[in-house]
Motif scaffolding. Sequence first.
Motif, PDB file in Angstrom:
ATOM      1  N   PRO A 122       0.818  -1.212   0.000  1.00  0.00           N
ATOM      2  CA  PRO A 122       0.000   0.000   0.000  1.00  0.00           C
ATOM      3  C   PRO A 122       0.856   1.268   0.000  1.00  0.00           C
ATOM      4  CG  PRO A 122       0.082  -0.909   2.209  1.00  0.00           C
ATOM      5  CD  PRO A 122       0.771  -1.895   1.314  1.00  0.00           C
ATOM      6  N   GLU A 123       0.248   2.374  -0.350  1.00  0.00           N
ATOM      7  CA  GLU A 123       0.944   3.658  -0.316  1.00  0.00           C
ATOM      8  C   GLU A 123       1.253   4.048   1.127  1.00  0.00           C
ATOM      9  OE1 GLU A 123      -1.558   6.451  -2.257  1.00  0.00           O
ATOM     10  OE2 GLU A 123      -1.281   5.585  -4.260  1.00  0.00           O
ATOM     11  N   ASP A 124       2.292   4.881   1.290  1.00  0.00           N
ATOM     12  CA  ASP A 124       2.651   5.342   2.633  1.00  0.00           C
ATOM     13  C   ASP A 124       1.471   6.035   3.312  1.00  0.00           C
ATOM     14  OD1 ASP A 124       5.198   4.339   2.528  1.00  0.00           O
ATOM     15  OD2 ASP A 124       6.155   6.241   2.023  1.00  0.00           O
ATOM     16  N   ARG A 125       0.701   6.807   2.553  1.00  0.00           N
ATOM     17  CA  ARG A 125      -0.417   7.523   3.159  1.00  0.00           C
ATOM     18  C   ARG A 125      -1.411   6.547   3.768  1.00  0.00           C
ATOM     19  NH1 ARG A 125      -5.468   9.086   2.949  1.00  0.00           N
ATOM     20  NH2 ARG A 125      -6.003  11.204   3.625  1.00  0.00           N
ATOM     21  N   GLY A 174      11.196  -7.721   4.817  1.00  0.00           N
ATOM     22  CA  GLY A 174      11.418  -6.470   4.098  1.00  0.00           C
ATOM     23  C   GLY A 174      10.179  -5.917   3.440  1.00  0.00           C
ATOM     24  N   GLY A 175       9.022  -6.440   3.792  1.00  0.00           N
ATOM     25  CA  GLY A 175       7.796  -6.024   3.130  1.00  0.00           C
ATOM     26  C   GLY A 175       6.952  -5.058   3.944  1.00  0.00           C
ATOM     27  N   LEU A 176       5.664  -5.137   3.717  1.00  0.00           N
ATOM     28  CA  LEU A 176       4.689  -4.223   4.302  1.00  0.00           C
ATOM     29  C   LEU A 176       4.829  -4.108   5.821  1.00  0.00           C
ATOM     30  CD1 LEU A 176       1.973  -2.696   4.644  1.00  0.00           C
ATOM     31  CD2 LEU A 176       0.828  -4.909   4.387  1.00  0.00           C
ATOM     32  N   TRP A 177       4.927  -5.245   6.498  1.00  0.00           N
ATOM     33  CA  TRP A 177       4.831  -5.208   7.962  1.00  0.00           C
ATOM     34  C   TRP A 177       6.066  -4.618   8.609  1.00  0.00           C
ATOM     35  CZ3 TRP A 177       0.201  -5.113   9.569  1.00  0.00           C
ATOM     36  CH2 TRP A 177      -0.795  -5.749   8.806  1.00  0.00           C
ATOM     37  N   ASP A 178       7.218  -4.638   7.935  1.00  0.00           N
ATOM     38  CA  ASP A 178       8.374  -3.899   8.428  1.00  0.00           C
ATOM     39  C   ASP A 178       8.117  -2.399   8.326  1.00  0.00           C
ATOM     40  OD1 ASP A 178       9.779  -6.195   9.032  1.00  0.00           O
ATOM     41  OD2 ASP A 178      10.807  -6.272   7.091  1.00  0.00           O
ATOM     42  N   ARG A 179       7.452  -1.992   7.273  1.00  0.00           N
ATOM     43  CA  ARG A 179       7.092  -0.570   7.129  1.00  0.00           C
ATOM     44  C   ARG A 179       6.118  -0.155   8.221  1.00  0.00           C
ATOM     45  NH1 ARG A 179       4.486  -0.390   1.453  1.00  0.00           N
ATOM     46  NH2 ARG A 179       4.339   1.858   1.880  1.00  0.00           N
ATOM     47  N   VAL A 180       5.173  -1.051   8.538  1.00  0.00           N
ATOM     48  CA  VAL A 180       4.207  -0.732   9.584  1.00  0.00           C
ATOM     49  C   VAL A 180       4.903  -0.622  10.937  1.00  0.00           C
ATOM     50  CG1 VAL A 180       2.186  -1.583  10.837  1.00  0.00           C
ATOM     51  CG2 VAL A 180       2.278  -1.776   8.332  1.00  0.00           C
ATOM     52  N   ARG A 181       5.752  -1.591  11.253  1.00  0.00           N
ATOM     53  CA  ARG A 181       6.446  -1.574  12.548  1.00  0.00           C
ATOM     54  C   ARG A 181       7.281  -0.300  12.720  1.00  0.00           C
ATOM     55  NH1 ARG A 181       7.521  -7.175  11.730  1.00  0.00           N
ATOM     56  NH2 ARG A 181       6.466  -8.484  13.277  1.00  0.00           N
ATOM     57  N   ALA A 182       7.886   0.163  11.638  1.00  0.00           N
ATOM     58  CA  ALA A 182       8.756   1.335  11.724  1.00  0.00           C
ATOM     59  C   ALA A 182       7.987   2.586  12.132  1.00  0.00           C
ATOM     60  CB  ALA A 182       9.458   1.558  10.386  1.00  0.00           C
ATOM     61  N   GLY A 198       3.106   2.871  16.966  1.00  0.00           N
ATOM     62  CA  GLY A 198       3.330   3.163  18.368  1.00  0.00           C
ATOM     63  C   GLY A 198       3.236   1.899  19.210  1.00  0.00           C
ATOM     64  N   SER A 199       3.373   2.069  20.510  1.00  0.00           N
ATOM     65  CA  SER A 199       3.457   0.915  21.413  1.00  0.00           C
ATOM     66  C   SER A 199       2.144   0.165  21.548  1.00  0.00           C
ATOM     67  CB  SER A 199       3.926   1.382  22.795  1.00  0.00           C
ATOM     68  OG  SER A 199       3.010   2.323  23.344  1.00  0.00           O
ATOM     69  N   ARG A 200       1.018   0.783  21.207  1.00  0.00           N
ATOM     70  CA  ARG A 200      -0.274   0.116  21.345  1.00  0.00           C
ATOM     71  C   ARG A 200      -0.653  -0.686  20.100  1.00  0.00           C
ATOM     72  NH1 ARG A 200      -1.735   5.091  23.530  1.00  0.00           N
ATOM     73  NH2 ARG A 200      -3.064   5.570  21.757  1.00  0.00           N
ATOM     74  N   ILE A 201       0.226  -0.745  19.129  1.00  0.00           N
ATOM     75  CA  ILE A 201      -0.047  -1.483  17.897  1.00  0.00           C
ATOM     76  C   ILE A 201       0.956  -2.624  17.785  1.00  0.00           C
ATOM     77  CG2 ILE A 201      -0.173  -1.368  15.381  1.00  0.00           C
ATOM     78  CD1 ILE A 201      -0.869   1.616  15.711  1.00  0.00           C
ATOM     79  N   VAL A 202       0.452  -3.859  17.770  1.00  0.00           N
ATOM     80  CA  VAL A 202       1.303  -5.047  17.747  1.00  0.00           C
ATOM     81  C   VAL A 202       1.096  -5.789  16.430  1.00  0.00           C
ATOM     82  CG1 VAL A 202       1.923  -7.183  18.918  1.00  0.00           C
ATOM     83  CG2 VAL A 202       1.072  -5.234  20.254  1.00  0.00           C
ATOM     84  N   VAL A 203       2.179  -6.023  15.716  1.00  0.00           N
ATOM     85  CA  VAL A 203       2.139  -6.749  14.445  1.00  0.00           C
ATOM     86  C   VAL A 203       2.525  -8.204  14.708  1.00  0.00           C
ATOM     87  CG1 VAL A 203       3.088  -6.938  12.128  1.00  0.00           C
ATOM     88  CG2 VAL A 203       2.680  -4.676  13.131  1.00  0.00           C
ATOM     89  N   LEU A 204       1.683  -9.123  14.277  1.00  0.00           N
ATOM     90  CA  LEU A 204       1.853 -10.551  14.578  1.00  0.00           C
ATOM     91  C   LEU A 204       2.301 -11.307  13.332  1.00  0.00           C
ATOM     92  CD1 LEU A 204      -1.491 -10.790  16.562  1.00  0.00           C
ATOM     93  CD2 LEU A 204       0.793 -10.830  17.583  1.00  0.00           C
ATOM     94  N   THR A 205       3.582 -11.202  13.015  1.00  0.00           N
ATOM     95  CA  THR A 205       4.090 -11.850  11.804  1.00  0.00           C
ATOM     96  C   THR A 205       4.699 -13.214  12.081  1.00  0.00           C
ATOM     97  OG1 THR A 205       6.150 -10.601  12.080  1.00  0.00           O
ATOM     98  CG2 THR A 205       4.493  -9.704  10.549  1.00  0.00           C
ATOM     99  N   GLU A 206       4.765 -13.619  13.328  1.00  0.00           N
ATOM    100  CA  GLU A 206       5.327 -14.923  13.674  1.00  0.00           C
ATOM    101  C   GLU A 206       4.264 -15.782  14.369  1.00  0.00           C
ATOM    102  OE1 GLU A 206       8.265 -15.906  12.761  1.00  0.00           O
ATOM    103  OE2 GLU A 206       8.832 -13.943  11.924  1.00  0.00           O
ATOM    104  N   PRO A 207       4.230 -17.086  14.075  1.00  0.00           N
ATOM    105  CA  PRO A 207       3.250 -17.972  14.721  1.00  0.00           C
ATOM    106  C   PRO A 207       3.691 -18.350  16.133  1.00  0.00           C
ATOM    107  CG  PRO A 207       4.590 -19.227  13.196  1.00  0.00           C
ATOM    108  CD  PRO A 207       5.031 -17.797  13.060  1.00  0.00           C
TER     109      PRO A 207
END
Length: 369
Positions: free
Chosen positions: A61-64, A93-101, A104-113
């Motif tokens: 997705p776009e940065d915006r 190196g994809g979308l979810w690395d961009r999201v993590r970067a 904030g602390s209240r948003i958790v990305v679950l890319t590992e099982p």
Amino acid sequence: MKFIHSADWQLGKPFGRFDPDIRAALSEARFDAIDAMGRAAAEHGAAHVVVAGDVFDTEGPEDRTIVQALSRMERHACRWWLLPGNHDFARNGGLWDRVRARAGSRIVVLTEPEPVEMEEGVWLLPAPLTYRHHLDDPTHQFDSMETPGARLRIGLAHGSIRDFGSRGETNNQIAADRARRSGLDYLALGDWHGVLRVDDRTWYAGTPEADRFQRDDPGSVLLVDVAEGAGPLVTPIRTGRFQWLMRDWTVNDVAAFDADCAALLGDIDAPNTLLQLLLAGITDLTDRVAILGKAEHDLCHRLRFLDLRADDLVGRPDDDDLAALAAEGTPGIAAEKLSALIRAGGPDALIARRALERLLIEYSREEQI
């Protein structure tokens, strides 16, 4: 414990079939649904929102789109748990690395099982997708996930428990009894865009903002109240702005069409309704022209969008129609020839009927000038 179960936000969806103003409204409504979820969490005392895949419509997705999504989430006090789905699958190196970067602390990305302790004794078991299509059950690892001291085990996955045919994914198949097999108190699923109860511990939340002509229900999320040793209490909460309706009307004159329109408009929020309307019936050609005119120049403007399909609404020119055209010389000659083709039937009859209808429409326009 209470939490909000959501899925299939598909932020950044292009809605390419629509005009720019409608595309913009539909896209903005998807972001607004995030705020609706945050408000619902606060109102009902839910500290967490779990999102079962397809947060974004694509893996690029776009940065915006990313910034807008994160900024909306960060306005609310709840914690957000985001799972990659088949539209936004996880890759290095994809979308979810961009999201993590940016998150904030209240948003958790679950890319590992790997199980995560949401609160003391409350474990979240995620099954992120790392490809668009998985041949194996993405939740099979739940069986072996250790959750020490667990009082609640909540599964989070994206895929199909049953074959949804043409309206759902057929890959990423999940065992129908996964909640029982893996000792889950609740299994939060995404992929199916409507609310669906599989069993008392397994639910699809649907999309928080409807995005297709498939069902009348507006977008929603699920408020889940679950306690140790008891089945969850699940309550749908509306979050969507727009309704996408499908209607199939059989009409034989203008009066019947007007009555159906009045009943519809009395039941809906017209400016926030997209309607796919199928018209069928046999009527006088004059009435058919009037019905289509009302649909295209009145009903269409009341609604956010109208997809009108009227091939099965057949117009028959009556004697008055033909007499009016006959008095006009050349149009009358053309009308008589077309009428003869219609009466003869055969492969040219349908084309002749359409041509005669168009001739009458153009003649009517000239009469009104």
